[in-house]
Design an enzyme around this catalytic site. Structure first.
Site, PDB file in Angstrom:
ATOM      1  CG  HIS A   1      -1.870  -1.172   1.202  1.00 48.56           C
ATOM      2  ND1 HIS A   1      -2.981  -1.223   0.406  1.00 48.56           N
ATOM      3  CD2 HIS A   1      -1.829  -2.350   1.860  1.00 48.56           C
ATOM      4  CE1 HIS A   1      -3.609  -2.376   0.588  1.00 48.56           C
ATOM      5  NE2 HIS A   1      -2.916  -3.084   1.462  1.00 48.56           N
TER       6      HIS A   1
ATOM      7  N   GLY B   1       9.504 -21.337  11.131  1.00 50.46           N
ATOM      8  CA  GLY B   1       8.227 -20.764  11.537  1.00 50.46           C
ATOM      9  C   GLY B   1       8.224 -19.250  11.509  1.00 50.46           C
TER      10      GLY B   1
ATOM     11  CB  ALA C   1      12.180 -19.538  13.128  1.00 43.86           C
TER      12      ALA C   1
ATOM     13  NE  ARG D   1      25.682 -22.247   8.278  1.00 45.43           N
ATOM     14  CZ  ARG D   1      25.505 -23.450   7.738  1.00 45.43           C
ATOM     15  NH1 ARG D   1      26.174 -23.806   6.664  1.00 45.43           N
ATOM     16  NH2 ARG D   1      24.663 -24.322   8.275  1.00 45.43           N
TER      17      ARG D   1
END
Length: 187
Positions: A114, A141, A159, A182
């Site tokens: 937006h 996650g 994660a 890495r």
């Protein structure tokens, strides 16, 4: 004169409150609701419904509920795709995902952005940019991928990372914003 849907597909600013765009999103929401209502003990039915939602998919598709998307038909996944719980893909622009991709829980892939100015946001403007994810990619996650990003092959996204820039092949990235940690080997 271009319709708002034409503007969206061209990558231009469009009004996201346009009737055709709202109808597209409502249809996707209905299909996602149907998918999310299917019991996890019925993986074949989940796969059939997911194939109805997606633009295309390869063999060995596994998506856990809940799943949400804006359109569905702009999502193309390769072979051996696995998504854990709570995946959201805002696919107003194409989202192309390669083979052997695993996505951890609570991840989001977003093609929509937006404006930075309040007056433009008050006009309900949005712009969509495609996201591309290569082969052999793993998201931990709570990964977030922002509009316009390309993620290469053999990439691990740690994660909680927010991927705002392209990621080269054979790379581990982590952090907010995600940065290379890495290089990764092929095996």
């Amino acid at each position: 004169m271009l319709s708002e849907l034409d503007k969206l597909q061209a990558g231009d600013w469009y009004h996201f409150d346009d009737k055709a765009i709202v109808a597209r999103k409502a249809h996707a929401a209905k299909l996602c609701q149907e998918f999310n209502a299917i019991s996890a003990t019925e993986p074949e039915n989940q796969t059939k419904k997911m194939q109805e939602i997606l633009g295309s998919s390869g063999d060995n598709l596994s998506v856990q509920a809940t799943f949400n998307c804006d359109y569905g038909k702009n999502i193309h996944v390769g072979h051996d795709f696995l998504s854990n719980y709570n995946l959201t893909i805002l696919d107003m622009a194409p989202v192309t995902i390669g083979n052997n991709v695993m996505i951890g829980p609570n991840c989001g892939i977003y093609t929509v952005n937006h404006p930075m100015t309040r007056n433009s946001r008050r006009q309900y403007l949005a712009q969509a940019k495609p996201v591309t994810i290569g082969n052999d990619v793993w998201f931990g996650g709570s990964v977030t991928v922002l509009p316009g990003v390309t993620i290469g092959n053999n990439v691990v996204v740690a994660a909680g990372a927010v991927v705002a820039k392209n990621v080269h092949n054979n790379t581990l990235v982590a952090g907010v914003p995600a940065k290379p940690i890495r290089r990764l080997t092929q095996d």
